[in-house]
Design a protein around this motif. Structure first.
Motif, PDB file in Angstrom:
ATOM      1  N   GLN A 139       0.840  -1.189   0.000  1.00 47.14           N
ATOM      2  CA  GLN A 139       0.000   0.000   0.000  1.00 47.14           C
ATOM      3  C   GLN A 139       0.877   1.240   0.000  1.00 47.14           C
ATOM      4  OE1 GLN A 139      -2.082   0.230   3.847  1.00 47.14           O
ATOM      5  NE2 GLN A 139      -1.145  -1.732   4.271  1.00 47.14           N
ATOM      6  N   PRO A 140       0.299   2.426  -0.166  1.00 52.26           N
ATOM      7  CA  PRO A 140       1.137   3.636  -0.200  1.00 52.26           C
ATOM      8  C   PRO A 140       1.895   3.836   1.116  1.00 52.26           C
ATOM      9  CG  PRO A 140      -1.135   4.137  -0.816  1.00 52.26           C
ATOM     10  CD  PRO A 140      -1.107   2.718  -0.350  1.00 52.26           C
ATOM     11  N   TYR A 141       3.052   4.489   1.015  1.00 54.14           N
ATOM     12  CA  TYR A 141       3.809   4.830   2.213  1.00 54.14           C
ATOM     13  C   TYR A 141       3.006   5.830   3.030  1.00 54.14           C
ATOM     14  CZ  TYR A 141       7.748   2.904  -0.384  1.00 54.14           C
ATOM     15  OH  TYR A 141       8.563   2.085  -1.101  1.00 54.14           O
ATOM     16  N   MET A 142       3.051   5.718   4.350  1.00 55.44           N
ATOM     17  CA  MET A 142       2.306   6.614   5.225  1.00 55.44           C
ATOM     18  C   MET A 142       3.256   7.618   5.871  1.00 55.44           C
ATOM     19  SD  MET A 142      -0.907   5.811   5.206  1.00 55.44           S
ATOM     20  CE  MET A 142      -1.444   6.694   6.639  1.00 55.44           C
ATOM     21  N   ILE A 143       2.842   8.869   5.883  1.00 51.89           N
ATOM     22  CA  ILE A 143       3.538   9.917   6.618  1.00 51.89           C
ATOM     23  C   ILE A 143       2.530  10.505   7.591  1.00 51.89           C
ATOM     24  CG2 ILE A 143       4.584  12.209   6.497  1.00 51.89           C
ATOM     25  CD1 ILE A 143       5.722  11.479   3.816  1.00 51.89           C
ATOM     26  N   TYR A 144       2.888  10.551   8.855  1.00 50.92           N
ATOM     27  CA  TYR A 144       2.015  11.121   9.875  1.00 50.92           C
ATOM     28  C   TYR A 144       2.530  12.503  10.232  1.00 50.92           C
ATOM     29  CZ  TYR A 144       0.350   6.370  10.225  1.00 50.92           C
ATOM     30  OH  TYR A 144      -0.182   5.148   9.931  1.00 50.92           O
ATOM     31  N   TYR A 145       1.630  13.501  10.214  1.00 48.58           N
ATOM     32  CA  TYR A 145       2.033  14.887  10.443  1.00 48.58           C
ATOM     33  C   TYR A 145       1.043  15.534  11.393  1.00 48.58           C
ATOM     34  CZ  TYR A 145       4.733  18.958   9.099  1.00 48.58           C
ATOM     35  OH  TYR A 145       5.594  20.017   9.109  1.00 48.58           O
ATOM     36  N   ASP A 146       1.535  16.406  12.257  1.00 48.44           N
ATOM     37  CA  ASP A 146       0.665  16.999  13.271  1.00 48.44           C
ATOM     38  C   ASP A 146       0.006  18.310  12.846  1.00 48.44           C
ATOM     39  OD1 ASP A 146       2.938  18.525  13.367  1.00 48.44           O
ATOM     40  OD2 ASP A 146       3.141  18.464  15.544  1.00 48.44           O
ATOM     41  N   SER A 147       0.243  18.770  11.649  1.00 49.96           N
ATOM     42  CA  SER A 147      -0.383  19.995  11.153  1.00 49.96           C
ATOM     43  C   SER A 147      -1.499  19.636  10.187  1.00 49.96           C
ATOM     44  CB  SER A 147       0.658  20.867  10.453  1.00 49.96           C
ATOM     45  OG  SER A 147       0.020  21.935   9.781  1.00 49.96           O
ATOM     46  N   LEU A 148      -2.727  19.880  10.609  1.00 54.99           N
ATOM     47  CA  LEU A 148      -3.872  19.544   9.771  1.00 54.99           C
ATOM     48  C   LEU A 148      -3.876  20.358   8.480  1.00 54.99           C
ATOM     49  CD1 LEU A 148      -6.282  17.698   9.681  1.00 54.99           C
ATOM     50  CD2 LEU A 148      -7.609  19.433  10.882  1.00 54.99           C
ATOM     51  N   SER A 149      -3.429  21.617   8.544  1.00 54.99           N
ATOM     52  CA  SER A 149      -3.392  22.431   7.325  1.00 54.99           C
ATOM     53  C   SER A 149      -2.376  21.876   6.328  1.00 54.99           C
ATOM     54  CB  SER A 149      -3.068  23.887   7.657  1.00 54.99           C
ATOM     55  OG  SER A 149      -1.811  23.998   8.270  1.00 54.99           O
ATOM     56  N   THR A 150      -1.265  21.343   6.816  1.00 54.42           N
ATOM     57  CA  THR A 150      -0.267  20.739   5.927  1.00 54.42           C
ATOM     58  C   THR A 150      -0.832  19.490   5.263  1.00 54.42           C
ATOM     59  OG1 THR A 150       1.515  21.598   7.283  1.00 54.42           O
ATOM     60  CG2 THR A 150       2.043  19.759   5.831  1.00 54.42           C
ATOM     61  N   VAL A 151      -1.549  18.687   6.029  1.00 50.07           N
ATOM     62  CA  VAL A 151      -2.168  17.485   5.466  1.00 50.07           C
ATOM     63  C   VAL A 151      -3.156  17.872   4.375  1.00 50.07           C
ATOM     64  CG1 VAL A 151      -3.663  15.511   5.975  1.00 50.07           C
ATOM     65  CG2 VAL A 151      -1.846  16.138   7.566  1.00 50.07           C
ATOM     66  N   LYS A 152      -3.952  18.916   4.613  1.00 50.68           N
ATOM     67  CA  LYS A 152      -4.929  19.367   3.619  1.00 50.68           C
ATOM     68  C   LYS A 152      -4.243  19.895   2.360  1.00 50.68           C
ATOM     69  CE  LYS A 152      -8.648  18.451   5.841  1.00 50.68           C
ATOM     70  NZ  LYS A 152      -9.479  17.341   5.421  1.00 50.68           N
ATOM     71  N   MET A 153      -3.091  20.573   2.522  1.00 52.00           N
ATOM     72  CA  MET A 153      -2.371  21.090   1.357  1.00 52.00           C
ATOM     73  C   MET A 153      -1.846  19.968   0.481  1.00 52.00           C
ATOM     74  SD  MET A 153      -0.428  24.612   2.499  1.00 52.00           S
ATOM     75  CE  MET A 153       1.040  23.751   2.859  1.00 52.00           C
ATOM     76  N   THR A 154      -1.473  18.842   1.067  1.00 49.11           N
ATOM     77  CA  THR A 154      -0.981  17.735   0.246  1.00 49.11           C
ATOM     78  C   THR A 154      -2.113  17.083  -0.540  1.00 49.11           C
ATOM     79  OG1 THR A 154      -1.198  16.089   2.011  1.00 49.11           O
ATOM     80  CG2 THR A 154       0.920  17.224   1.811  1.00 49.11           C
ATOM     81  N   GLU A 155      -3.332  17.205  -0.044  1.00 44.74           N
ATOM     82  CA  GLU A 155      -4.482  16.617  -0.725  1.00 44.74           C
ATOM     83  C   GLU A 155      -5.037  17.537  -1.801  1.00 44.74           C
ATOM     84  OE1 GLU A 155      -7.124  15.977   2.512  1.00 44.74           O
ATOM     85  OE2 GLU A 155      -6.015  14.259   3.278  1.00 44.74           O
ATOM     86  N   ASN A 156      -4.836  18.846  -1.663  1.00 43.60           N
ATOM     87  CA  ASN A 156      -5.409  19.826  -2.572  1.00 43.60           C
ATOM     88  C   ASN A 156      -4.433  20.114  -3.702  1.00 43.60           C
ATOM     89  OD1 ASN A 156      -6.676  21.920  -3.817  1.00 43.60           O
ATOM     90  ND2 ASN A 156      -6.734  23.263  -2.045  1.00 43.60           N
ATOM     91  N   SER A 157      -4.836  19.812  -4.910  1.00 40.74           N
ATOM     92  CA  SER A 157      -3.926  19.991  -6.037  1.00 40.74           C
ATOM     93  C   SER A 157      -3.953  21.409  -6.602  1.00 40.74           C
ATOM     94  CB  SER A 157      -4.272  19.001  -7.152  1.00 40.74           C
ATOM     95  OG  SER A 157      -5.583  19.233  -7.597  1.00 40.74           O
ATOM     96  N   GLY A 158      -4.846  22.250  -6.124  1.00 44.29           N
ATOM     97  CA  GLY A 158      -4.915  23.618  -6.619  1.00 44.29           C
ATOM     98  C   GLY A 158      -3.797  24.487  -6.068  1.00 44.29           C
ATOM     99  N   LYS A 159      -3.469  25.547  -6.800  1.00 43.67           N
ATOM    100  CA  LYS A 159      -2.452  26.482  -6.338  1.00 43.67           C
ATOM    101  C   LYS A 159      -3.158  27.715  -5.806  1.00 43.67           C
ATOM    102  CE  LYS A 159       1.071  24.732  -9.243  1.00 43.67           C
ATOM    103  NZ  LYS A 159       2.281  24.865  -9.857  1.00 43.67           N
ATOM    104  N   HIS A 160      -2.696  28.183  -4.667  1.00 45.25           N
ATOM    105  CA  HIS A 160      -3.309  29.329  -4.023  1.00 45.25           C
ATOM    106  C   HIS A 160      -2.243  30.384  -3.754  1.00 45.25           C
ATOM    107  CE1 HIS A 160      -6.921  26.950  -3.480  1.00 45.25           C
ATOM    108  NE2 HIS A 160      -6.162  25.981  -3.001  1.00 45.25           N
ATOM    109  N   GLU A 161      -2.685  31.604  -3.533  1.00 41.29           N
ATOM    110  CA  GLU A 161      -1.774  32.712  -3.261  1.00 41.29           C
ATOM    111  C   GLU A 161      -0.886  32.418  -2.056  1.00 41.29           C
ATOM    112  OE1 GLU A 161       0.133  36.227  -3.837  1.00 41.29           O
ATOM    113  OE2 GLU A 161      -1.339  35.318  -5.157  1.00 41.29           O
ATOM    114  N   ARG A 162      -1.424  31.783  -1.040  1.00 43.96           N
ATOM    115  CA  ARG A 162      -0.657  31.517   0.179  1.00 43.96           C
ATOM    116  C   ARG A 162       0.354  30.390   0.019  1.00 43.96           C
ATOM    117  NH1 ARG A 162      -5.112  31.927   4.997  1.00 43.96           N
ATOM    118  NH2 ARG A 162      -5.642  34.108   4.648  1.00 43.96           N
TER     119      ARG A 162
END
Length: 95
Positions: free
Chosen positions: A14-37
């Motif tokens: 299965q895919p390699y798992m990375i556990y991270y404590d920043s929920l916003s960072t996890v969301k950024m990896t899932e979102n393929s769109g580019k944003h100003e921030r």
């Protein structure tokens, strides 16, 4: 890790798992769109996002108090510190 496993030859089930404590960072990896921030994010984050989109990597949120690297990277309450180092089979001689 992928290159090492290919040389051995081992294929992960299965895919390699990375556990991270920043929920916003996890969301950024899932979102393929580019944003100003996110325009100044380092290249490794874009690589990570590409790997997540390709299904080779999965990033999952984990509470800061459950991360085993916590005692090495940040100040923690004594009970959290003792609990985490005990999971690493270490002993707090000064706690």
């Amino acid at each position: 890790m992928t290159a090492l496993f290919q040389q051995l030859p081992i294929q992960p089930a299965q895919p390699y798992m990375i556990y991270y404590d920043s929920l916003s960072t996890v969301k950024m990896t899932e979102n393929s769109g580019k944003h100003e921030r996110t325009k100044h994010i380092e290249v490794d984050w874009h690589f990570t996002r590409d790997q997540v989109n390709a299904g080779k990597l999965k990033v999952q949120h984990i509470s800061t108090t459950l991360q085993l690297d916590g005692p090495f990277t940040k100040a923690l309450p004594v009970h959290t510190f003792v609990e985490l180092i005990s999971k690493l089979n270490m002993k707090a001689i000064h706690a």
